[in-house]
Structures are given as C-alpha cells and as structure tokens.
Design a protein around this motif. Structure first.
Motif, PDB file in Angstrom:
ATOM      1  N   LEU A  50       0.825  -1.206   0.000  1.00 41.77           N
ATOM      2  CA  LEU A  50       0.000   0.000   0.000  1.00 41.77           C
ATOM      3  C   LEU A  50       0.860   1.258   0.000  1.00 41.77           C
ATOM      4  CD1 LEU A  50      -2.815  -0.896   2.584  1.00 41.77           C
ATOM      5  CD2 LEU A  50      -2.874  -1.092   0.087  1.00 41.77           C
ATOM      6  N   HIS A  51       0.426   2.233  -0.772  1.00 44.37           N
ATOM      7  CA  HIS A  51       1.069   3.545  -0.771  1.00 44.37           C
ATOM      8  C   HIS A  51       0.722   4.269   0.528  1.00 44.37           C
ATOM      9  CE1 HIS A  51       1.795   7.765  -1.956  1.00 44.37           C
ATOM     10  NE2 HIS A  51       2.649   7.253  -2.833  1.00 44.37           N
ATOM     11  N   ALA A  52       1.570   5.214   0.912  1.00 39.89           N
ATOM     12  CA  ALA A  52       1.317   5.972   2.144  1.00 39.89           C
ATOM     13  C   ALA A  52      -0.041   6.663   2.107  1.00 39.89           C
ATOM     14  CB  ALA A  52       2.430   7.000   2.355  1.00 39.89           C
ATOM     15  N   ALA A  53      -0.437   7.153   0.933  1.00 41.38           N
ATOM     16  CA  ALA A  53      -1.742   7.817   0.809  1.00 41.38           C
ATOM     17  C   ALA A  53      -2.884   6.831   1.033  1.00 41.38           C
ATOM     18  CB  ALA A  53      -1.871   8.463  -0.565  1.00 41.38           C
ATOM     19  N   ASP A  54      -2.706   5.582   0.587  1.00 41.43           N
ATOM     20  CA  ASP A  54      -3.740   4.563   0.803  1.00 41.43           C
ATOM     21  C   ASP A  54      -3.845   4.194   2.282  1.00 41.43           C
ATOM     22  OD1 ASP A  54      -4.393   4.366  -1.908  1.00 41.43           O
ATOM     23  OD2 ASP A  54      -2.741   2.973  -2.270  1.00 41.43           O
ATOM     24  N   ILE A  55      -2.705   4.117   2.948  1.00 41.01           N
ATOM     25  CA  ILE A  55      -2.728   3.815   4.384  1.00 41.01           C
ATOM     26  C   ILE A  55      -3.396   4.955   5.148  1.00 41.01           C
ATOM     27  CG2 ILE A  55      -1.298   3.371   6.415  1.00 41.01           C
ATOM     28  CD1 ILE A  55       0.752   2.069   4.583  1.00 41.01           C
ATOM     29  N   ALA A  56      -3.128   6.188   4.722  1.00 39.17           N
ATOM     30  CA  ALA A  56      -3.787   7.336   5.357  1.00 39.17           C
ATOM     31  C   ALA A  56      -5.297   7.263   5.149  1.00 39.17           C
ATOM     32  CB  ALA A  56      -3.225   8.635   4.786  1.00 39.17           C
ATOM     33  N   ASP A  57      -5.729   6.914   3.940  1.00 38.17           N
ATOM     34  CA  ASP A  57      -7.164   6.748   3.673  1.00 38.17           C
ATOM     35  C   ASP A  57      -7.763   5.666   4.562  1.00 38.17           C
ATOM     36  OD1 ASP A  57      -7.251   8.722   1.793  1.00 38.17           O
ATOM     37  OD2 ASP A  57      -7.084   7.377   0.065  1.00 38.17           O
ATOM     38  N   LEU A  58      -7.024   4.582   4.717  1.00 35.20           N
ATOM     39  CA  LEU A  58      -7.488   3.484   5.566  1.00 35.20           C
ATOM     40  C   LEU A  58      -7.700   3.961   7.000  1.00 35.20           C
ATOM     41  CD1 LEU A  58      -7.957   0.463   6.262  1.00 35.20           C
ATOM     42  CD2 LEU A  58      -5.474   0.244   6.485  1.00 35.20           C
ATOM     43  N   LEU A  59      -6.736   4.696   7.525  1.00 38.60           N
ATOM     44  CA  LEU A  59      -6.842   5.191   8.898  1.00 38.60           C
ATOM     45  C   LEU A  59      -8.006   6.169   9.052  1.00 38.60           C
ATOM     46  CD1 LEU A  59      -3.051   5.761   9.686  1.00 38.60           C
ATOM     47  CD2 LEU A  59      -4.520   3.945  10.573  1.00 38.60           C
ATOM     48  N   GLU A  60      -8.308   6.906   8.003  1.00 37.92           N
ATOM     49  CA  GLU A  60      -9.418   7.862   8.059  1.00 37.92           C
ATOM     50  C   GLU A  60     -10.774   7.165   7.989  1.00 37.92           C
ATOM     51  OE1 GLU A  60      -8.611  10.497   4.846  1.00 37.92           O
ATOM     52  OE2 GLU A  60      -6.724  11.219   5.708  1.00 37.92           O
ATOM     53  N   GLN A  61     -10.816   5.999   7.347  1.00 36.56           N
ATOM     54  CA  GLN A  61     -12.093   5.309   7.140  1.00 36.56           C
ATOM     55  C   GLN A  61     -12.534   4.492   8.349  1.00 36.56           C
ATOM     56  OE1 GLN A  61     -12.027   2.970   3.523  1.00 36.56           O
ATOM     57  NE2 GLN A  61     -11.161   4.648   2.321  1.00 36.56           N
ATOM     58  N   ILE A  62     -11.587   3.936   9.078  1.00 33.07           N
ATOM     59  CA  ILE A  62     -11.956   3.039  10.175  1.00 33.07           C
ATOM     60  C   ILE A  62     -12.240   3.838  11.445  1.00 33.07           C
ATOM     61  CG2 ILE A  62     -10.660   1.133   9.181  1.00 33.07           C
ATOM     62  CD1 ILE A  62      -8.384   1.710  11.044  1.00 33.07           C
ATOM     63  N   ASP A  63     -12.872   3.184  12.419  1.00 32.74           N
ATOM     64  CA  ASP A  63     -13.241   3.907  13.635  1.00 32.74           C
ATOM     65  C   ASP A  63     -12.039   4.064  14.563  1.00 32.74           C
ATOM     66  OD1 ASP A  63     -12.942   1.580  15.297  1.00 32.74           O
ATOM     67  OD2 ASP A  63     -14.934   0.920  14.684  1.00 32.74           O
ATOM     68  N   GLU A  64     -12.252   4.805  15.631  1.00 33.21           N
ATOM     69  CA  GLU A  64     -11.150   5.203  16.509  1.00 33.21           C
ATOM     70  C   GLU A  64     -10.461   4.013  17.170  1.00 33.21           C
ATOM     71  OE1 GLU A  64     -10.515   8.230  20.320  1.00 33.21           O
ATOM     72  OE2 GLU A  64     -12.347   8.307  19.110  1.00 33.21           O
ATOM     73  N   ASP A  65     -11.234   3.038  17.626  1.00 35.09           N
ATOM     74  CA  ASP A  65     -10.650   1.874  18.302  1.00 35.09           C
ATOM     75  C   ASP A  65      -9.807   1.040  17.342  1.00 35.09           C
ATOM     76  OD1 ASP A  65     -11.838   2.634  20.669  1.00 35.09           O
ATOM     77  OD2 ASP A  65     -13.629   1.395  20.355  1.00 35.09           O
TER      78      ASP A  65
END
Length: 344
Positions: A50-65
C-alpha cells in the motif's frame, strides 16, 4: 464508428479504471481481521504494497478503536509519509498513539515543508515533541518556516534547495550532486536553481536537460523558458494559481531582498488547490471550516445553525400557504405550486 473508438480508447477513464486506484474494501476487511487477530507479521505483509496515501485513507475510514489497534500493531513500520498524507482531523490523534521512538523515526524521514505542514496545527506539547525528534539543522529550518505567516509561500516552501552558480557547466553540476551527501539533498527535486553571487535566482535547469547535455555545456545555455519567482509573503492560494496557470513543476522562493530561501514543488501547490476546492464544497453545503472526513456528529453540529434557519423559513412558508387554504381547496391545481412557494 466513433462510439466504438471511444469505447476502446484506453485514455478514456472508466468507472472500473477509477476504482483501481481506490482502497479495496476486501483489503480493508482483511486488514481489520488481521488486527483483530493481533497478527503483526500478516499485517505487515498486507500493508507493504500500500502507498502511504492509501494507508492514510485506511486510517481515516476506520473507527477510533480500530485505528488505535492498527497503529500499535503496525509499530515500527509506520512511515513518515503516512503522517503527511493524513487529514488534519485525525492527525493529532494518530500522533498521540505513536510511541516516541516511532514518531522520531517517522518525522526524520520528512522534508522540512512536510514537517511544517504536520505540526503547524498541533498543540504546543505535540509540536515540541516533534521538534525534539529532529536533527538540529532540521529543527532550525522548521522553526524558521513557522515564523512566516500562515498560508504564505514562506510557510509552504521547503528549505532544501539544489542550486548552482550561474557560471557552472553541466559537468560541474553533476559532479557536485554526486559529491553531496544524500541527506543534504531533497528526497525529490525537479530543477537545479541557478543563482548569481548574491543568491538571487536567475533561472531553472530541469534534470532532464541536465542529463541530456554534454558536460562542457553551460547551465545558462539550457535554462527553462518558463521561470517564476515566488515572494515568500505571497498567499499560498496565489502560488497554487501560478503553478496551475503556468504549468510549473517547482518555483524558487525569495525573501524581501530577492535572495533564494526555499522552493515550492508541485505536490505542495496541488495540495493547496485540493484544500481550497474542499473548502468551497463545504461552504456550499453550509459546513463552514469542516473537513470531508469529519465525523457525522461534528458535521451535524456545524450544519445545525443553517438547518435551524432553513426550518424557520419553511415554517414561515407553511404559514403563508395556510392563509390560502380556501383558494387551494377550490382550485386543486394550485397545490402543484406549493413546493415552489415553500422553497422560495
């Protein structure tokens, strides 16, 4: 025939091609399952492509926990580029989860402009934590950048610049680049900035022209035709417009005396354009200074005043319509106009 050609033309973007650049939902589900299973090795394997931008998108999509669990499990593999790609709405939260060792390593991988963008909206304590993680020279560069006004070119620029005297040849420039330590060069650069003895930029030489030219060729003979100098106090919105208008890849930044102090690259200019477009969309939606990645509760809170105004005007319209009940009862066709009246 034209329709057939259009269908076969690979240059025409399709919905399927667009989805190829989006984060796969199955991949997200697999990552979350791995996090739940606490399988660090498998998580690293899934995250590696995964590209860094994709990982950032992943972190933004999932919930806090899930976000906290993923970050802790991913551990030492966390890259500085991920921090720079994160939306500001969750960046502070992510930084608070990272261990000091991981944060230090991640921040040291970034150019000065990315570090400035990373810390300018953080609390003082978190700013100090990141500044302490930097080498002394990098820290000084970041602190100097923070002294420029917010939303100015001086705040946007990176201080790592590749420059050469105007009298140098191609061979001298290449030898200089090869002799320079890797850590003293930007991770990515597109131009060599030519300067006079007073450090005033006089032109750009692209790396392509540099590599194609003979060693004895003077840099002054292979200058780029398009050359724009950006004053450090110029608004970043104007800078982004200049990049878009003149098709710039990078541009030198100068102080009040015209001396070279940094450079702005196209990725930073396009990030400004994206932010301005997002702000325009949010204003149209009545959300103000929110973000597209804000939680529903935050967005609702921001929109509440506009929704209240809309409710009051709708009630007023209903009261006006109620005054004409008799007329509407006699001429049913008038009911068709009621939605139009209510929306005025």
């Amino acid at each position: 025939m034209a329709e057939q050609i259009e269908e076969l033309d690979p240059a025409v973007p399709s919905e399927e091609n667009a989805e190829a650049y989006m984060l796969d939902r199955k991949a997200v589900a697999a990552i979350l399952e791995t996090v739940e299973a606490n399988d660090q090795a498998h998580l690293t394997q899934l995250m590696e492509p995964l590209h860094a931008a994709d990982i950032a998108d992943l972190l933004e999509q999932i919930d806090e926990d899930d976000r906290a669990a993923l970050i802790r499990l991913y551990g030492q593999e966390f890259d500085g580029e991920i921090l720079s790609e994160l939306d500001e709405s969750i960046r502070e939260e992510v930084i608070s989860i990272l261990t000091p060792q991981v944060l230090t390593q991640a921040v040291r991988e970034l150019d000065s402009d990315d570090v400035v963008d990373l810390i300018e909206d953080l609390e003082d304590a978190q700013q100090e934590t990141i500044l302490d993680a930097l080498e002394e020279t990098d820290r000084v560069a970041v602190e100097q950048a923070l002294n420029w006004p917010e939303y100015s070119a001086g705040r946007l620029m990176q201080r790592e610049v590749v420059m050469a005297p105007e009298h140098w040849t191609v061979g001298q420039t290449i030898d200089h680049l090869r002799a320079t330590k890797e850590e003293d060069l930007p991770d990515q650069f597109y131009h060599i900035v030519m300067v006079d003895p007073r450090l005033h930029p006089v032109g750009n030489v692209t790396l392509g022209k540099l590599m194609r030219s003979r060693r004895e060729t003077r840099l002054a003979d292979i200058l780029e035709e398009t050359f724009q100098i950006i004053p450090a106090m110029r608004d970043e919105g104007d800078v982004a417009y200049a990049f878009n208008q003149y098709h710039l890849i990078s541009a030198p930044v100068v102080d009040e005396e015209g001396r070279l102090i940094g450079v702005i690259t196209i990725d930073d200019a396009m990030a400004v354009l994206d932010e301005e477009h997002e702000e325009d969309i949010l204003r149209l939606a009545g959300v103000g200074e929110g973000s597209l990645s804000d939680r529903v509760a935050e967005t609702t809170k921001q929109r509440l005043p506009w929704l209240a105004v809309n409710l009051v005007t709708a009630i007023a319209a209903s009261m006006v319509i109620s005054q004409f009940e008799a007329a509407i009862a006699q001429i049913v066709a008038l009911a068709v106009l009621m939605p139009i009246v209510a929306s005025m």
